[in-house]
Design an enzyme around this catalytic site. Structure first.
Site, PDB file in Angstrom:
ATOM      1  N   GLU A 188       0.819  -1.212   0.000  1.00 53.73           N
ATOM      2  CA  GLU A 188       0.000   0.000   0.000  1.00 53.73           C
ATOM      3  C   GLU A 188       0.854   1.264   0.000  1.00 53.73           C
ATOM      4  O   GLU A 188       1.898   1.331   0.658  1.00 53.73           O
ATOM      5  CB  GLU A 188      -0.880   0.001   1.255  1.00 53.73           C
ATOM      6  CG  GLU A 188      -1.778   1.221   1.393  1.00 53.73           C
ATOM      7  CD  GLU A 188      -2.507   1.274   2.721  1.00 53.73           C
ATOM      8  OE1 GLU A 188      -3.494   2.021   2.798  1.00 53.73           O
ATOM      9  OE2 GLU A 188      -2.101   0.581   3.674  1.00 53.73           O
ATOM     10  N   LYS A 247      -9.355   2.834  -2.030  1.00 52.15           N
ATOM     11  CA  LYS A 247      -9.704   2.384  -0.681  1.00 52.15           C
ATOM     12  C   LYS A 247     -10.992   3.054  -0.205  1.00 52.15           C
ATOM     13  O   LYS A 247     -11.110   4.283  -0.227  1.00 52.15           O
ATOM     14  CB  LYS A 247      -8.543   2.719   0.252  1.00 52.15           C
ATOM     15  CG  LYS A 247      -8.626   2.168   1.661  1.00 52.15           C
ATOM     16  CD  LYS A 247      -7.327   2.519   2.381  1.00 52.15           C
ATOM     17  CE  LYS A 247      -7.224   1.877   3.753  1.00 52.15           C
ATOM     18  NZ  LYS A 247      -5.919   2.247   4.383  1.00 52.15           N
ATOM     19  N   CYS A 264      -5.583  -2.761   3.095  1.00 52.22           N
ATOM     20  CA  CYS A 264      -5.244  -2.603   4.510  1.00 52.22           C
ATOM     21  C   CYS A 264      -6.479  -2.635   5.427  1.00 52.22           C
ATOM     22  O   CYS A 264      -7.041  -3.697   5.669  1.00 52.22           O
ATOM     23  CB  CYS A 264      -4.412  -1.337   4.677  1.00 52.22           C
ATOM     24  SG  CYS A 264      -3.407  -1.298   6.195  1.00 52.22           S
TER      25      CYS A 264
END
Length: 265
Positions: free
Chosen positions: A48, A117, A151
């Site tokens: 990430e 995200k 994540c």
């Protein structure tokens, strides 16, 4: 290898905070290293925010505008090596908003999927500097459905289940996951694999920034929840072969998807 078997290479690397030039060079070098393996990967994945790290105070200036640099560099590498590259995630700007975005490239070098995200992590103040995405991370790998999360997303089982219900047989999770929550990282990846009966690949960074030490332990988990490859806390390329036919086998052995009662939950 069969049409459902893929050799995976996860690039567990340190990230130079706020230095895109150094990080692009490092990422390209690690991909070239992965391609020198005796068994060549079919899919390479980065962690990430590898282009900037969590340099959020000046992220607007550091971000890759419209992903142009990422698309150029990794499209060319994917085409040169005939490999799928899931380019972790990058800080990506449209001139007004910065998003935490994965770009995925097929073997011909075409950018064929992207995902920003959708769950922003308040403990690292993402919500103050980044804009959340608005769609699920879905892609095709040689005709096989796969999913992408980033994540903090892994803490939301509904998202992983939605991707599985959409046909995903493998899930990729680039991350910058810090200590002291290594146990959460390992447990959540394994849980998402078991409950969705699919492969899960967690790609974490190592090293530190001013506020965090990152715990590595990138891993590939099979649909039974068995860890088939895992790194420690040093830079590494984590490799393993996955056979997506195993997802069908496991789903047939324990018919979780047929036994769901969505009208009750």
């Amino acid at each position: 290898m069969s049409s459902q078997t893929f050799q995976i290479a996860l690039i567990q690397m340190d990230i130079a905070l706020g230095d895109p030039d150094a990080n692009f060079q490092r990422a390209a070098e690690k991909i070239e290293e992965a391609m020198r393996a005796a068994v060549k990967p079919d899919i390479i994945v980065l962690p990430e925010m590898w282009n900037t790290g969590y340099s959020l105070s000046n992220i607007g200036q550091l971000a890759d505008h419209s992903g142009i640099r990422t698309k150029h560099v990794f499209g060319e590498l994917a085409q040169r090596y005939g490999v799928h590259i899931i380019a972790g995630s990058v800080a990506d700007s449209d001139g007004e908003h910065v998003r935490n975005t994965i770009y995925a490239f097929d073997r011909s070098g075409q950018m064929h999927a992207n995902y920003s995200k959708i769950h922003l992590f308040r403990l690292m103040e993402e919500e103050k500097h980044l804009t959340a995405g608005e769609k699920r991370g879905e892609l095709q790998l040689d005709g096989h459905a796969a999913g992408m999360m980033i994540c903090y997303d892994i803490r939301f089982p509904e998202l992983a289940r939605k991707l599985a219900l959409g046909g995903a047989k493998i899930l990729f999770v680039p991350a910058e996951w810090p200590h002291p929550r290594l146990h959460h990282w390992r447990s959540l990846l394994i849980a998402r694999a078991i409950e969705n009966q699919m492969y899960v690949c967690g790609i974490n960074r190592v090293g530190r920034d001013a506020a965090n030490v990152f715990c590595g332990h990138s891993m590939i988990v099979d649909p039974w929840g068995e860890v088939i490859a895992e790194a420690d806390e040093a830079e590494a390329i984590v490799s393993a072969a996955v056979d997506l036919a195993k997802t069908d086998e496991v789903r047939g052995r324990i018919p979780v998807f047929q036994d769901r009662r969505p009208e009750l939950y």
